[in-house]
Scaffold this motif. Structure first.
Motif, PDB file in Angstrom:
ATOM      1  N   ALA A   1     -23.780  24.979   3.792  1.00  0.00           N
ATOM      2  CA  ALA A   1     -23.388  23.753   3.102  1.00  0.00           C
ATOM      3  C   ALA A   1     -24.257  22.629   3.654  1.00  0.00           C
ATOM      4  O   ALA A   1     -24.986  22.824   4.635  1.00  0.00           O
ATOM      5  CB  ALA A   1     -21.894  23.470   3.316  1.00  0.00           C
TER       6      ALA A   1
ATOM      7  N   LEU B   1     -22.581  17.460   6.716  1.00  0.00           N
ATOM      8  CA  LEU B   1     -21.130  17.582   6.825  1.00  0.00           C
ATOM      9  C   LEU B   1     -20.746  17.637   8.306  1.00  0.00           C
ATOM     10  O   LEU B   1     -21.420  18.316   9.095  1.00  0.00           O
ATOM     11  CB  LEU B   1     -20.630  18.847   6.124  1.00  0.00           C
TER      12      LEU B   1
ATOM     13  N   GLY C   1     -23.709  28.905   0.485  1.00  0.00           N
ATOM     14  CA  GLY C   1     -22.558  29.583   1.059  1.00  0.00           C
ATOM     15  C   GLY C   1     -22.991  30.612   2.083  1.00  0.00           C
ATOM     16  O   GLY C   1     -24.158  31.029   2.131  1.00  0.00           O
TER      17      GLY C   1
ATOM     18  N   SER D   1     -11.190  27.264   8.439  1.00  0.00           N
ATOM     19  CA  SER D   1     -10.411  26.595   7.398  1.00  0.00           C
ATOM     20  C   SER D   1      -8.960  27.040   7.437  1.00  0.00           C
ATOM     21  O   SER D   1      -8.634  28.112   7.947  1.00  0.00           O
ATOM     22  CB  SER D   1     -10.995  26.877   6.009  1.00  0.00           C
TER      23      SER D   1
ATOM     24  N   ILE E   1     -14.400  26.066  -1.674  1.00  0.00           N
ATOM     25  CA  ILE E   1     -15.771  25.596  -1.842  1.00  0.00           C
ATOM     26  C   ILE E   1     -16.524  26.463  -2.844  1.00  0.00           C
ATOM     27  O   ILE E   1     -17.231  25.964  -3.717  1.00  0.00           O
ATOM     28  CB  ILE E   1     -16.511  25.524  -0.481  1.00  0.00           C
ATOM     29  N   SER E   2     -16.397  27.794  -2.744  1.00  0.00           N
ATOM     30  CA  SER E   2     -17.039  28.701  -3.696  1.00  0.00           C
ATOM     31  C   SER E   2     -16.439  30.089  -3.534  1.00  0.00           C
ATOM     32  O   SER E   2     -15.778  30.386  -2.529  1.00  0.00           O
ATOM     33  CB  SER E   2     -18.550  28.759  -3.484  1.00  0.00           C
TER      34      SER E   2
ATOM     35  N   ASP F   1     -18.219  32.042  -0.582  1.00  0.00           N
ATOM     36  CA  ASP F   1     -18.078  31.578   0.791  1.00  0.00           C
ATOM     37  C   ASP F   1     -16.925  32.338   1.458  1.00  0.00           C
ATOM     38  O   ASP F   1     -15.926  32.664   0.815  1.00  0.00           O
ATOM     39  CB  ASP F   1     -17.793  30.076   0.830  1.00  0.00           C
TER      40      ASP F   1
ATOM     41  N   PRO G   1     -18.565  21.592  -2.194  1.00  0.00           N
ATOM     42  CA  PRO G   1     -18.197  20.932  -0.936  1.00  0.00           C
ATOM     43  C   PRO G   1     -17.559  19.563  -1.092  1.00  0.00           C
ATOM     44  O   PRO G   1     -16.905  19.085  -0.167  1.00  0.00           O
ATOM     45  CB  PRO G   1     -19.516  20.845  -0.175  1.00  0.00           C
TER      46      PRO G   1
ATOM     47  N   THR H   1     -11.506  22.692   5.669  1.00  0.00           N
ATOM     48  CA  THR H   1     -12.001  22.469   7.018  1.00  0.00           C
ATOM     49  C   THR H   1     -11.452  21.115   7.483  1.00  0.00           C
ATOM     50  O   THR H   1     -10.966  20.326   6.661  1.00  0.00           O
ATOM     51  CB  THR H   1     -13.539  22.427   7.032  1.00  0.00           C
TER      52      THR H   1
ATOM     53  N   TRP I   1     -12.689  18.078   5.358  1.00  0.00           N
ATOM     54  CA  TRP I   1     -12.083  17.882   4.040  1.00  0.00           C
ATOM     55  C   TRP I   1     -10.635  17.420   4.151  1.00  0.00           C
ATOM     56  O   TRP I   1     -10.153  16.656   3.332  1.00  0.00           O
ATOM     57  CB  TRP I   1     -12.185  19.163   3.219  1.00  0.00           C
TER      58      TRP I   1
END
Length: 331
Positions: free
Chosen positions: A38, A42, A71, A116, A140-141, A144, A171, A189, A192
């Motif tokens: 990512a 971040l 990812g 996460s 996110i995807s 991932d 993201p 995470t 976020w």
């Protein structure tokens, strides 16, 4: 005259030794493309950014170029194909890609916790994982590893991906959709979680789970070939990155200030960064006996889940998935 000639000869020999010795002169830094799953700006990548900003990679005579992947699974595939020397993923990632013939291992895991966890609204209807049935969640995807960790948590409560609606939002969208009320939960995470909490005036927190799925923290991954042919490079990259992680653990306030220097978009947001880094210390980095060391029992449990769910076709020998040879190494 002879004494003068002898003295001069010794001086020439000393110069020759100095030129030949890698410790006497600085060789050109070894340039490495480091794939991240990512955007590197971040706060999840604070250990890497701090290691870069504070010169820890330079101390190891390495010039690191951070490159964005798609990812953790994509990063692993690129490394396995030889398109990059090293990259970032999650400790679970080698389980997934190794089953498809991608020859990579985790060479360090950044913490003893999970990257996460499930975040929900404090005033919302979700009070336990069981309450998620029929609800919408963001990740996110789908490629991932945090997505698979979410499936593991649902499984602990006899839920599957068919019992919920899971949206891959990227993201930024992962927390923005949740904060806007378009999903009831997210695989979050600490970054976020804080973003969503600020956007909802303090209305977000991690869901307390009494039967958590023990996914893993971020990991540094490398190919079997690089581990075999250039272990010294891997050792130096791991050592520098773990120094950055250690700085976050020791002094999150100072680490936040350094991170803001590395990522100018966060200038003036040091208090927010410090809050995020303290959450990483609490939920992700804490309680690791040896910094960077893989917990093999945890890895075995995660792999068992992936096999049982058909995410991977068969279990790999644990020694194919990780090595601890590069952690606990002093300069």
């Amino acid at each position: 005259m002879k004494k003068a000639l002898v003295s001069f000869s010794f001086k020439l020999a000393a110069v020759a030794v100095a030129v030949a010795s890698p410790f006497a002169v600085h060789a050109a830094p070894e340039e490495v493309n480091y794939l991240l799953p990512a955007p590197p700006t971040l706060p999840a990548f604070a250990p890497w950014m701090i290691a870069q900003q504070r010169g820890y990679y330079a101390d190891e005579n390495i010039k690191v170029n951070f490159v964005l992947g798609k990812g953790g699974v994509d990063v692993a595939k690129q490394i396995g194909a030889g398109n990059a020397v090293i990259g970032g993923a999650i400790g679970d990632t080698p389980i997934i890609v190794r089953a498809n013939g991608v020859p990579v291992k985790a060479v360090a895991v950044l913490g003893a916790g999970s990257l996460s966890a499930l975040a929900v609204k404090k005033d919302g209807p979700i009070k336990s994982v069981s309450d998620l049935k029929g609800k919408t969640l963001t990740v996110i995807s789908y490629s991932d590893t945090t997505y698979y960790a979410l499936l593991g948590t649902l499984k602990k409560y006899n839920l599957s991906k068919n019992d919920v609606s899971i949206q891959a939002a990227g993201p930024a969208g992962v927390w923005q959709l949740f904060a806007a009320g378009k999903s009831e939960g997210m695989a979050a995470t600490p970054d976020w979680l804080v973003d969503a909490d600020e956007a909802t005036n303090g209305n977000v927190d991690y869901l307390k789970i009494d039967k958590p799925f023990n996914s893993m923290a971020q990991a540094i991954i490398a190919s079997d070939e690089t581990i075999k042919k250039n272990p010294d490079l891997i050792k130096r990259l791991v050592r520098a990155t773990l120094r950055g992680m250690q700085d976050v653990m020791k002094d999150p306030k100072s680490a936040a200030a350094t991170y803001a220097q590395a990522a100018p978009a966060f200038k003036g947001k040091e208090e927010k960064l410090e809050r995020i880094l303290r959450l990483y210390n609490k939920y992700v980095y804490a309680d690791q006996k040896v910094l960077g060391q893989m917990d093999t029992a945890r890895l075995a449990e995660v792999q068992k889940f992936y096999v049982s769910e058909g995410i991977v076709s068969k279990a790999a020998p644990l020694t194919d998935l990780y090595t601890n040879q590069f952690v606990g190494v002093e300069r």
